[in-house]
Scaffold this motif. Structure first.
Motif, PDB file in Angstrom:
ATOM      1  N   LYS A  13       0.848  -1.202   0.000  1.00  0.00           N
ATOM      2  CA  LYS A  13       0.000   0.000   0.000  1.00  0.00           C
ATOM      3  C   LYS A  13       0.876   1.242   0.000  1.00  0.00           C
ATOM      4  O   LYS A  13       2.066   1.196   0.392  1.00  0.00           O
ATOM      5  CB  LYS A  13      -0.953   0.037   1.195  1.00  0.00           C
ATOM      6  CG  LYS A  13      -0.294  -0.004   2.581  1.00  0.00           C
ATOM      7  CD  LYS A  13       0.188   1.323   3.140  1.00  0.00           C
ATOM      8  CE  LYS A  13       0.780   1.201   4.539  1.00  0.00           C
ATOM      9  NZ  LYS A  13       1.567   2.341   4.982  1.00  0.00           N
ATOM     10  N   ASN A  15       0.525   5.429   1.397  1.00  0.00           N
ATOM     11  CA  ASN A  15      -0.278   6.478   2.037  1.00  0.00           C
ATOM     12  C   ASN A  15      -0.136   7.712   1.154  1.00  0.00           C
ATOM     13  O   ASN A  15       0.936   8.325   1.097  1.00  0.00           O
ATOM     14  CB  ASN A  15       0.237   6.803   3.439  1.00  0.00           C
ATOM     15  CG  ASN A  15       0.142   5.609   4.377  1.00  0.00           C
ATOM     16  OD1 ASN A  15       1.084   4.861   4.530  1.00  0.00           O
ATOM     17  ND2 ASN A  15      -1.004   5.448   4.989  1.00  0.00           N
ATOM     18  N   TYR A  28      -1.380   6.112  21.247  1.00  0.00           N
ATOM     19  CA  TYR A  28      -1.591   6.000  19.791  1.00  0.00           C
ATOM     20  C   TYR A  28      -2.028   7.346  19.219  1.00  0.00           C
ATOM     21  O   TYR A  28      -2.597   8.177  19.914  1.00  0.00           O
ATOM     22  CB  TYR A  28      -2.653   4.923  19.483  1.00  0.00           C
ATOM     23  CG  TYR A  28      -2.025   3.584  19.192  1.00  0.00           C
ATOM     24  CD1 TYR A  28      -1.880   3.128  17.897  1.00  0.00           C
ATOM     25  CD2 TYR A  28      -1.542   2.785  20.227  1.00  0.00           C
ATOM     26  CE1 TYR A  28      -1.281   1.909  17.621  1.00  0.00           C
ATOM     27  CE2 TYR A  28      -0.939   1.557  19.966  1.00  0.00           C
ATOM     28  CZ  TYR A  28      -0.813   1.131  18.659  1.00  0.00           C
ATOM     29  OH  TYR A  28      -0.209  -0.067  18.397  1.00  0.00           O
ATOM     30  N   HIS A  29      -1.739   7.543  17.939  1.00  0.00           N
ATOM     31  CA  HIS A  29      -2.044   8.818  17.292  1.00  0.00           C
ATOM     32  C   HIS A  29      -3.284   8.739  16.420  1.00  0.00           C
ATOM     33  O   HIS A  29      -3.508   7.749  15.727  1.00  0.00           O
ATOM     34  CB  HIS A  29      -0.836   9.266  16.457  1.00  0.00           C
ATOM     35  CG  HIS A  29       0.318   9.686  17.313  1.00  0.00           C
ATOM     36  ND1 HIS A  29       1.095   8.783  17.995  1.00  0.00           N
ATOM     37  CD2 HIS A  29       0.787  10.921  17.623  1.00  0.00           C
ATOM     38  CE1 HIS A  29       2.009   9.441  18.689  1.00  0.00           C
ATOM     39  NE2 HIS A  29       1.854  10.742  18.488  1.00  0.00           N
ATOM     40  N   GLY A 100       7.202   1.150   5.132  1.00  0.00           N
ATOM     41  CA  GLY A 100       5.985   1.967   5.077  1.00  0.00           C
ATOM     42  C   GLY A 100       5.039   1.562   3.962  1.00  0.00           C
ATOM     43  O   GLY A 100       4.086   2.261   3.660  1.00  0.00           O
ATOM     44  N   ALA A 137      -2.608  -1.694  12.985  1.00  0.00           N
ATOM     45  CA  ALA A 137      -3.555  -0.655  12.559  1.00  0.00           C
ATOM     46  C   ALA A 137      -3.859  -0.712  11.059  1.00  0.00           C
ATOM     47  O   ALA A 137      -4.940  -0.294  10.624  1.00  0.00           O
ATOM     48  CB  ALA A 137      -2.982   0.712  12.929  1.00  0.00           C
ATOM     49  N   ASP A 138      -2.919  -1.239  10.261  1.00  0.00           N
ATOM     50  CA  ASP A 138      -3.120  -1.233   8.806  1.00  0.00           C
ATOM     51  C   ASP A 138      -3.751  -2.511   8.269  1.00  0.00           C
ATOM     52  O   ASP A 138      -4.023  -2.605   7.068  1.00  0.00           O
ATOM     53  CB  ASP A 138      -1.774  -1.050   8.088  1.00  0.00           C
ATOM     54  CG  ASP A 138      -1.249   0.364   8.207  1.00  0.00           C
ATOM     55  OD1 ASP A 138      -1.992   1.234   8.684  1.00  0.00           O
ATOM     56  OD2 ASP A 138      -0.102   0.593   7.794  1.00  0.00           O
ATOM     57  N   THR A 178       8.224   2.419  13.105  1.00  0.00           N
ATOM     58  CA  THR A 178       7.029   3.271  13.222  1.00  0.00           C
ATOM     59  C   THR A 178       6.952   3.868  14.630  1.00  0.00           C
ATOM     60  O   THR A 178       6.688   5.065  14.805  1.00  0.00           O
ATOM     61  CB  THR A 178       5.759   2.425  12.919  1.00  0.00           C
ATOM     62  OG1 THR A 178       5.887   1.906  11.590  1.00  0.00           O
ATOM     63  CG2 THR A 178       4.491   3.247  13.012  1.00  0.00           C
ATOM     64  N   PHE A 182       6.747   7.907  15.819  1.00  0.00           N
ATOM     65  CA  PHE A 182       5.604   8.430  16.567  1.00  0.00           C
ATOM     66  C   PHE A 182       5.993   8.923  17.958  1.00  0.00           C
ATOM     67  O   PHE A 182       5.219   9.627  18.602  1.00  0.00           O
ATOM     68  CB  PHE A 182       4.480   7.397  16.654  1.00  0.00           C
ATOM     69  CG  PHE A 182       3.600   7.396  15.428  1.00  0.00           C
ATOM     70  CD1 PHE A 182       2.836   8.514  15.120  1.00  0.00           C
ATOM     71  CD2 PHE A 182       3.535   6.308  14.588  1.00  0.00           C
ATOM     72  CE1 PHE A 182       2.032   8.538  13.985  1.00  0.00           C
ATOM     73  CE2 PHE A 182       2.738   6.313  13.453  1.00  0.00           C
ATOM     74  CZ  PHE A 182       1.980   7.444  13.153  1.00  0.00           C
ATOM     75  N   THR A 237       5.406   5.868   7.685  1.00  0.00           N
ATOM     76  CA  THR A 237       6.550   6.443   8.400  1.00  0.00           C
ATOM     77  C   THR A 237       7.853   6.135   7.648  1.00  0.00           C
ATOM     78  O   THR A 237       8.929   6.190   8.219  1.00  0.00           O
ATOM     79  CB  THR A 237       6.617   5.874   9.836  1.00  0.00           C
ATOM     80  OG1 THR A 237       6.594   4.447   9.764  1.00  0.00           O
ATOM     81  CG2 THR A 237       5.450   6.345  10.673  1.00  0.00           C
TER      82      THR A 237
HETATM   83  C1  LIG Z   1       1.248   5.171  10.422  1.00  0.00           C
HETATM   84  C2  LIG Z   1       1.229   3.993   9.476  1.00  0.00           C
HETATM   85  C3  LIG Z   1       0.464   4.443   8.207  1.00  0.00           C
HETATM   86  O1  LIG Z   1       0.153   3.435   7.345  1.00  0.00           O
HETATM   87  O2  LIG Z   1       2.571   3.705   9.217  1.00  0.00           O
HETATM   88  P1  LIG Z   1       3.440   2.534   8.513  1.00  0.00           P
HETATM   89  O3  LIG Z   1       3.751   1.500   9.572  1.00  0.00           O
HETATM   90  O4  LIG Z   1       2.659   1.966   7.388  1.00  0.00           O
HETATM   91  O5  LIG Z   1       4.711   3.211   8.058  1.00  0.00           O
HETATM   92  C4  LIG Z   1       0.479   2.842  10.134  1.00  0.00           C
HETATM   93  O6  LIG Z   1      -0.861   3.184  10.456  1.00  0.00           O
HETATM   94  C5  LIG Z   1       1.111   2.240  11.334  1.00  0.00           C
HETATM   95  O7  LIG Z   1       0.481   1.006  11.503  1.00  0.00           O
HETATM   96  P2  LIG Z   1       1.235  -0.281  12.015  1.00  0.00           P
HETATM   97  O8  LIG Z   1       2.583  -0.404  11.352  1.00  0.00           O
HETATM   98  O9  LIG Z   1       0.287  -1.429  11.914  1.00  0.00           O
HETATM   99  O10 LIG Z   1       1.476   0.155  13.469  1.00  0.00           O
HETATM  100  P3  LIG Z   1       1.363  -0.679  14.789  1.00  0.00           P
HETATM  101  O11 LIG Z   1       2.208  -1.903  14.692  1.00  0.00           O
HETATM  102  O12 LIG Z   1      -0.081  -0.804  15.156  1.00  0.00           O
HETATM  103  O13 LIG Z   1       2.074   0.381  15.786  1.00  0.00           O
HETATM  104  C6  LIG Z   1       3.468   0.527  15.969  1.00  0.00           C
HETATM  105  C7  LIG Z   1       3.714   1.653  16.970  1.00  0.00           C
HETATM  106  O14 LIG Z   1       3.547   2.931  16.315  1.00  0.00           O
HETATM  107  C8  LIG Z   1       2.833   3.851  17.143  1.00  0.00           C
HETATM  108  N1  LIG Z   1       1.579   4.244  16.492  1.00  0.00           N
HETATM  109  C9  LIG Z   1       1.075   3.507  15.467  1.00  0.00           C
HETATM  110  C10 LIG Z   1      -0.088   3.889  14.833  1.00  0.00           C
HETATM  111  C11 LIG Z   1      -0.746   5.052  15.292  1.00  0.00           C
HETATM  112  N2  LIG Z   1      -1.868   5.478  14.719  1.00  0.00           N
HETATM  113  N3  LIG Z   1      -0.236   5.766  16.310  1.00  0.00           N
HETATM  114  C12 LIG Z   1       0.922   5.377  16.913  1.00  0.00           C
HETATM  115  O15 LIG Z   1       1.373   6.041  17.837  1.00  0.00           O
HETATM  116  C13 LIG Z   1       2.625   3.153  18.479  1.00  0.00           C
HETATM  117  O16 LIG Z   1       3.700   3.495  19.303  1.00  0.00           O
HETATM  118  C14 LIG Z   1       2.727   1.672  18.125  1.00  0.00           C
HETATM  119  O17 LIG Z   1       3.185   0.899  19.184  1.00  0.00           O
END
Ligand SMILES: C[C@@](CO)(OP(=O)(O)O)[C@H](O)COP(=O)(O)OP(=O)(O)OC[C@H]1O[C@@H](n2ccc(N)nc2=O)[C@H](O)[C@@H]1O
Ligand SMILES: Nc1ncnc2c1ncn2[C@@H]1O[C@H](COP(=O)(O)OP(=O)(O)O)[C@@H](O)[C@H]1O
Length: 283
Positions: A13, A15, A28-29, A100, A137-138, A178, A182, A237
């Motif tokens: 994917k 973003n 979380y954000h 990412g 989250a994704d 990630t 954050f 990220t």
């Molecule tokens: C921000 C995104 C955009 O697509 O970044 P990428 O990981 O794809 O780069 C995602 O939502 C990432 O999702 P994902 O990679 O599943 O994150 P998670 O494992 O759930 O979270 C990893 C860590 O990132 C932080 N985190 C993640 C998502 C969010 N909305 N707020 C946060 O603060 C938290 O500290 C969490 O412990």
């Protein structure tokens, strides 16, 4: 009776924009982001076992078997569905980790959908997406398989149909955590919520970009190089950087120039995930 063996795609994917609206009490954000799929990804092969064992045969560097999102997804689905069946799994991994582009989340979603089919569970998409959210989250957007405007931590999804250009994706040779991005004090966390749909033009920034570019010279370099040809953006990220082109030929031309020094690939943007197109063809 479905086949006992199945190979499914696990797409990446992008973003297309990512705004951070604030931080919740649990750390979380709150985000607003636009997800689109790429016709590019891993391939996962599943073969049913009747002894209940779940085994991933492909080794991942730095990811122990039971921490792999593929194994976690399979075990959770087995526990929650009460299925007595097991699975052998192999993956042809092409997506970079920590790029990412959602490889781990996509692998988890492909596993949930593949096993739902092979184990004949009959779970609907809502149930699979809810289980998926407990893995990351994704994961839900990959379960649903349609490009989406996402809110909350990424779980509130509204399907959208942005243009589907060809993309050149550059893959700087660094893995970005990630959680690290954050937790950076310099991250902008106060973007105002976009209330109108579809997202108006001019909102394509990624709030993570300044922090990622500051920490990773490799990402900065990729943004600068691609930025000479088109608007260069960061996905999630990072670390991957991408730009859109009206045709494959144009994306290939820039790719030929840049991939002399940087790793990258060209892929078509897609609003319907190639996983869902393949599953549809099995019905
Ligand atoms: C921000 C995104 C955009 O697509 O970044 P990428 O990981 O794809 O780069 C995602 O939502 C990432 O999702 P994902 O990679 O599943 O994150 P998670 O494992 O759930 O979270 C990893 C860590 O990132 C932080 N985190 C993640 C998502 C969010 N909305 N707020 C946060 O603060 C938290 O500290 C969490 O412990
Ligand atoms: N099947 C998997 N594929 C990729 N990464 C995985 C997988 N299972 C667990 N991980 C872990 O998840 C981390 C994030 O992976 P990934 O989803 O590819 O990156 P991103 O969230 O940046 O797109 C990896 O660095 C790795 O430690």
């Amino acid at each position: 009776m479905p086949a006992a063996r199945l190979t499914l795609p696990s797409p990446a994917k992008l973003n297309l924009m990512l705004h951070i609206l604030g931080r919740r009490e649990d750390g979380y954000h709150e985000l607003q982001t636009l997800f689109q799929f790429l016709d590019y990804g891993d391939e996962i092969t599943f073969a049913v076992r009747d002894d209940g064992i779940i085994r991933l045969h492909t080794e991942f560097e730095g990811v122990p078997h039971d921490s792999n999102l593929i194994v976690k997804a399979a075990k959770k689905l087995q526990a929650q569905s009460g299925s007595t069946l097991g699975i052998d799994i192999w993956i042809d991994k092409v997506l970079p980790m920590g790029g990412g582009i959602g490889g781990g989340s996509s692998n988890a979603a492909t596993t949930l959908l593949g096993l739902n089919h092979l184990w004949q569970l009959g779970w609907d998409e809502d149930r699979l997406a809810a289980l998926g959210l407990t893995l990351g989250a994704d994961v839900p957007v990959f379960v649903r398989g349609h490009a989406a405007f996402a809110e909350g931590v990424g779980e509130k999804l509204t399907p959208v149909d942005p243009e589907e250009p060809w993309y050149l994706v550059l893959v700087p040779q660094v893995s970005v955590s990630t959680a690290e991005i954050f937790s950076d004090p310099l991250l902008t966390r106060n973007s105002s919520a976009i209330k109108v749909r579809p997202v108006p033009k001019g909102n394509s920034r990624n709030d993570c970009l300044p922090v990622v570019a500051r920490r990773y010279p490799e990402v900065r370099n990729a943004l600068n190089l691609l930025g000479k040809f088109t608007e260069a953006k960061l996905t999630g990220t990072g670390s991957c950087v991408f730009g859109g082109f009206p045709s494959k030929a144009e994306a290939d031309k820039v790719s030929a120039l840049l991939t002399e020094t940087l790793t990258g690939f060209v892929a078509k943007g897609s609003n319907v995930s190639m996983l869902h197109r393949k599953l549809q063809s099995l019905l």
